[in-house]
Scaffold this motif. Structure first.
Motif, PDB file in Angstrom:
ATOM      1  N   GLY A 105      -0.411   0.398 -42.751  1.00 35.15           N
ATOM      2  CA  GLY A 105      -1.377  -0.490 -43.369  1.00 35.15           C
ATOM      3  C   GLY A 105      -2.787   0.037 -43.241  1.00 35.15           C
ATOM      4  N   ILE A 106      -3.728  -0.680 -43.886  1.00 41.09           N
ATOM      5  CA  ILE A 106      -5.135  -0.297 -43.843  1.00 41.09           C
ATOM      6  C   ILE A 106      -6.009  -1.533 -43.659  1.00 41.09           C
ATOM      7  N   TYR A 107      -7.177  -1.305 -43.098  1.00 34.77           N
ATOM      8  CA  TYR A 107      -8.222  -2.323 -43.060  1.00 34.77           C
ATOM      9  C   TYR A 107      -9.156  -2.111 -44.243  1.00 34.77           C
ATOM     10  N   ALA A 108      -9.710  -3.210 -44.749  1.00 33.41           N
ATOM     11  CA  ALA A 108     -10.635  -3.128 -45.869  1.00 33.41           C
ATOM     12  C   ALA A 108     -11.790  -4.110 -45.681  1.00 33.41           C
ATOM     13  N   ARG A 109     -12.900  -3.794 -46.338  1.00 33.40           N
ATOM     14  CA  ARG A 109     -14.050  -4.686 -46.396  1.00 33.40           C
ATOM     15  C   ARG A 109     -14.146  -5.275 -47.794  1.00 33.40           C
TER      16      ARG A 109
END
Length: 252
Positions: free
Chosen positions: A231-235
């Motif tokens: 997974g990834i983190y996003a703003r």
């Protein structure tokens, strides 16, 4: 790439709540996410001057697997948290009141008695703050193809909710989410900026709804894939609506 599921986690370490649609605002957290946490002994959290704290200071699935055996519901209007175990309500209280927070703290303290380092205390996030694991990524996204690849390697099905993301997507190849870092994701006026892969912890070894640690994924992922990210983190760059089945356009 399409949105397959949306979830919020009002209480850090407790169960997810599915959503059909959500309104995201630029620079802000996922709505209703990680509003509360349970302090495992004094954490140093100061609501008047909140700073990011290591998750080890709170009860969490990585160390407190039995929390996954609890099903919770949070009411935004009344601040009532209802906790069920095996289909039966075992605790309910309004978190806006000191008495309610104390009641929930005592219940969870008894549930995790042998894992407590000190008194349990329900903490409420100050405005502009949340009890997230990441300092910089406020929205988390999971590629379901990556989860399926991990499950195939393990040789058993894995509930994607082990990964406790806000947005679950289809339409990518396994691990393709990592290539999204440095690009932008768009739905109408909404723009998300992926910022980094999610470094997983032992929480993914816990079966949602069961409260037991039933596998050991991190060393397996390291051995087979050479990493334990998923997974990834996003703003949120520009606010907008996001709903089930919405198509996320990838833009350079």
């Amino acid at each position: 790439m399409r949105v397959a599921a949306l979830y919020r986690y009002p209480f850090k370490g407790l169960s997810p709540e599915p959503l059909e649609r959500v309104s995201l605002k630029a620079g802000e957290f996922f709505p209703g996410d990680r509003l509360y946490a349970i302090e495992n002994g004094p954490s140093g959290y100061d609501p008047a001057s909140p700073v990011h704290q290591p998750k080890i200071k709170f009860l969490m699935l990585a160390r407190n697997a039995r929390l996954a055996g609890l099903t919770t519901r949070y009411d935004d209007v009344t601040t009532a948290l209802t906790i069920e175990r095996d289909g039966r309500i075992v605790a309910s209280a309004e978190l806006a009141t000191e008495a309610g927070r104390t009641a929930i703290a005592r219940f969870v303290e008894a549930t995790c008695a042998d894992e407590m380092r000190g008194p349990a205390r329900v903490l409420s996030a100050a405005d502009g703050f949340r009890f997230t694991d990441s300092r910089s990524g406020f929205v988390s996204l999971i590629n379901l193809a990556s989860v399926r690849t991990i499950a195939h390697t393990v040789g058993r099905s894995l509930d994607p909710l082990r990964f406790r993301a806000n947005i679950y997507v289809t339409g990518l190849q396994a691990w393709e989410e990592f290539s999204l870092v440095g690009k932008k994701l768009r739905v109408g006026p909404l723009f998300l900026e992926p910022v980094k892969p999610i470094d997983r912890c032992f929480a993914i070894d816990v079966e949602p709804g069961e409260g037991v640690r039933d596998t050991s994924l991190l060393p397996l992922m390291e051995h087979v894939f050479g990493h334990h990210d998923c997974g990834i983190y996003a703003r949120v760059l520009t606010g907008g609506e996001l709903g089930l089945a919405d198509e996320l356009q990838i833009e350079a």
